[in-house]
Design an enzyme around this catalytic site. Structure first.
Site, PDB file in Angstrom:
ATOM      1  CB  CYS A 280      -1.003   0.105   1.188  1.00 47.25           C
ATOM      2  SG  CYS A 280      -1.336  -1.504   1.809  1.00 47.25           S
ATOM      3  NE  ARG A 309       1.135  -9.553   4.523  1.00 49.51           N
ATOM      4  CZ  ARG A 309      -0.123  -9.448   4.382  1.00 49.51           C
ATOM      5  NH1 ARG A 309      -0.940 -10.396   4.555  1.00 49.51           N
ATOM      6  NH2 ARG A 309      -0.395  -8.414   3.417  1.00 49.51           N
ATOM      7  CD  GLN A 327      -1.838  -9.729  -0.831  1.00 50.96           C
ATOM      8  OE1 GLN A 327      -1.330 -10.381   0.140  1.00 50.96           O
ATOM      9  NE2 GLN A 327      -3.123  -9.312  -0.475  1.00 50.96           N
ATOM     10  CG  ASP A 329      -1.756  -5.557  -2.856  1.00 50.22           C
ATOM     11  OD1 ASP A 329      -2.928  -5.223  -2.482  1.00 50.22           O
ATOM     12  OD2 ASP A 329      -0.879  -4.985  -1.917  1.00 50.22           O
ATOM     13  CG  HIS A 331      -3.475   0.066  -3.088  1.00 48.45           C
ATOM     14  ND1 HIS A 331      -2.440  -0.751  -3.457  1.00 48.45           N
ATOM     15  CD2 HIS A 331      -3.750  -0.216  -1.961  1.00 48.45           C
ATOM     16  CE1 HIS A 331      -2.298  -1.381  -2.266  1.00 48.45           C
ATOM     17  NE2 HIS A 331      -3.080  -1.098  -1.253  1.00 48.45           N
ATOM     18  CE  LYS A 416     -10.613  -8.149   6.683  1.00 48.83           C
ATOM     19  NZ  LYS A 416      -9.323  -9.012   6.498  1.00 48.83           N
ATOM     20  CG  HIS A 462      -6.208  -0.953   0.785  1.00 51.84           C
ATOM     21  ND1 HIS A 462      -4.921  -0.703   1.157  1.00 51.84           N
ATOM     22  CD2 HIS A 462      -6.974   0.108   1.244  1.00 51.84           C
ATOM     23  CE1 HIS A 462      -4.712   0.098   1.858  1.00 51.84           C
ATOM     24  NE2 HIS A 462      -5.869   0.866   1.998  1.00 51.84           N
TER      25      HIS A 462
END
Length: 587
Positions: A280, A309, A327, A329, A331, A416, A462
């Site tokens: 992000c 992680r 990921q 991902d 945005h 979410k 996100h």
């Protein structure tokens, strides 16, 4: 006084039944090993477990003994009785037994009064409730044995974890055990080894997979499809680094709310840097690199970004739980008036992608504000309202049948939508997430120039469609039991010659298949054709194209499809066109 029984068909009833069965197993353990100490024994999604500190190691060979003693206890049909007592009295009770685990648990309970459950002389600390008597627990099975650190902390003692499952009837148990056997056949860790897809290595460290060439092909096909669809849906791809300065993660809030999942910092020229747990902040910096007009919005940035992680070694599980993963991902930066339409479109995109990969059933959740969160209540009210509206619209349109509220399940910066796919055995896998965020745009001062020339705060979404690509691959392997549809299969067709003198003809077919974009290979060895077919079946190749002298003379090939067998003889060009069409249509 016994607890009231809730029907097993009710989720609360299953939890009650399985937790009662964990106490049954614990009683059997204590009768067989009086020197053992019990720690915790909860019900879980698919049964129960109990962590035990045994005086000496036990093995799978001991499990039938425990089951036999459990049956004896069931035959006694002892009432299960709840006893309440002052916490101080309970502490003395367990201290007198030398049970430091229960004492530690009791010291963390704030209540002045606690409950214990007794059945036939066996007593355990427990909130309950339970079934009325041990006689209700007739159908059960200890399914496995494993190691588990006390409190999940590798610095604590290693305990023995006994897993089990129980049902009201033997028929239900038998059906469940059949499903467990099928699940073993679909275990992606076993299939990953047998099909030569990926491996883990102690020299490299746990939770860090290496994809082999065939596994890498599957990954590439997934990612190529992902890139094509994102370009078609108006996304722009960016790339971001793997580390960022500590100040970046302070601004984003990750060091305040997510630090336990981040690795220790690197020291570079006197500055602290962290491996990124999220993409992000990088996307927000890219957006903020210049000022944007309201006419440009929404702006959609996407990235297949690898994040890191910290996961304890005890929870690592093949590709499904790793320490570094990619990921899918994205945005989306937008005006407040665009949020409803954008979230609705993203949810449609999610379901299209998952259905293309062969998933047809979903569990959908609206995850609301957690206790530890940032931002105003008004922001959270608005964000949750937007997601609720999108889910209602999707339900009305027939895209989803229902959704469930997960109270407190949101992330620290916003609520979410979570989508879990159900595989062929009904197992649910967390994949997609859509998060409305009014908070990070404040932290990073994300704005746009409005129609009147003023600077206005934007809203950010996100979203991940597949989630972790690594976990998604693991789920796909188990869903298809390694027998992928043609478009995903690492080897889509294998040409098999009946005699080795037909190698030139076989190679010609392979060349035609490759020219049409089909991942093909040949087996021209002198082995018997039955052995070649069996090898291809074991490797789960979708199509086997068998060539004998008659086929070679006629310019044809005998087609065998995995799971269906012989489909007859066809002209090579027709077979090539058929396979190319199936691959193109993602079948």
């Amino acid at each position: 006084m016994a607890d009231q029984v809730v029907p097993f068909s009710n989720p609360a009833g299953r939890e009650l039944f399985w937790h009662s069965a964990s106490h049954l197993m614990a009683q059997a353990v204590k009768e067989l090993w009086p020197g053992a100490f019990l720690t915790i024994g909860p019900a879980v999604d698919d049964g129960f477990y109990y962590d035990v500190d045994f005086p000496a190691p036990i093995t799978e060979a001991d499990l039938p003994r425990i089951e036999a003693r459990m049956h004896e206890i069931v035959d006694r049909d002892s009432p299960i009785v709840r006893r309440e007592m002052p916490k101080s009295e309970a502490l003395e009770f367990f201290r007198a037994r030398g049970d430091t685990y229960k004492v530690e648990i009791l010291n963390e309970i704030p209540d002045a009064t606690v409950s214990l459950y007794e059945q036939g002389g066996f007593v355990d600390l427990c909130r309950g409730p339970h079934v009325p008597s041990t006689g209700a627990l007739k159908a059960f099975k200890i399914t496995s044995i494993a190691g588990a650190y006390w409190r999940g902390d590798e610095h604590n003692k290693m305990l023995t974890r006994l897993y089990g499952v129980a049902f009201p009837t033997q028929a239900q148990l038998d059906e469940h055990l059949k499903l467990l056997e099928e699940a073993k056949k679909r275990d992606h860790r076993v299939l990953g080894r047998d099909l030569d897809l990926f491996s883990f290595h102690e020299e490299m460290g746990p939770g860090l997979p290496v994809l082999h060439p065939k596994g890498a092909i599957i990954r590439r096909v997934i990612e190529d499809f992902w890139r094509e669809e994102h370009a078609r849906n108006g996304y722009e791809t960016i790339f971001s680094p793997h580390i960022g300065k500590a100040t970046l993660w302070e601004t984003s809030g990750h060091l305040g709310f997510y630090k336990d999942s981040m690795y220790a910092p690197l020291e570079i020229e006197g500055q602290k840097y962290y491996l990124k747990p999220m993409n992000c902040p990088f996307h927000m910096l890219a957006y903020n690199n210049r000022q944007h007009s309201y006419r440009e919005l929404p702006i959609r940035y996407c990235e297949l970004g690898t994040v890191y992680r910290y996961e304890r070694s005890g929870v690592l599980h093949g590709l499904l739980r790793v320490r570094g993963f990619t990921q899918d991902d994205a945005h989306i930066f937008m005006r407040p008036d665009q949020v409803d339409a954008e979230v609705t479109q993203v949810l449609k995109f999610v379901l299209f992608m998952l259905r293309t990969f062969g998933f047809a059933e979903f569990d959908v959740y609206l995850s609301t504000r957690p206790e530890g969160r940032v931002g105003t209540e008004a922001m959270w009210d608005t964000a949750e309202g937007v997601l609720l509206h999108a889910l209602d619209e999707a339900r009305k349109a027939g895209l989803i049948s229902s959704f469930t509220e997960d109270k407190g399940g949101g992330v620290f910066y916003g609520p979410k939508i979570d989508v879990k796919v159900k595989d062929a055995l009904g197992h649910a896998w967390q994949c997609s997430t859509i998060q409305v965020d009014f908070n990070l745009p404040e932290r990073f001062d994300l704005t746009y120039i409005a129609e009147d020339g003023s600077k206005q705060r934007l809203v950010m979404v996100h979203r991940a469609l597949l989630g972790s690509i690594d976990r998604f691959m693991g789920a796909l392997i188990e869903h298809y039991a390694g027998a992928f549809p043609l478009w995903l299969a690492p080897v889509q067709a294998r040409v098999l010659t009946i005699t080795s003198d037909l190698e030139a003809y076989g190679r010609g077919i392979v060349d035609q298949l490759k020219a049409a974009g089909i991942r093909a290979e040949g087996n021209y060895s002198p082995e018997k054709i039955g052995h070649k077919i069996r090898a291809a079946e074991l490797e789960k190749v979708p199509y086997m194209l068998v060539v004998g002298k008659r086929e070679a003379a006629d310019g044809k090939v005998a087609v065998r499809k995995k799971g269906k067998g012989d489909e007859g003889v066809a002209v090579v060009a027709d077979v090539v066109a058929r396979l190319a069409g199936e691959a193109r249509e993602r079948r």
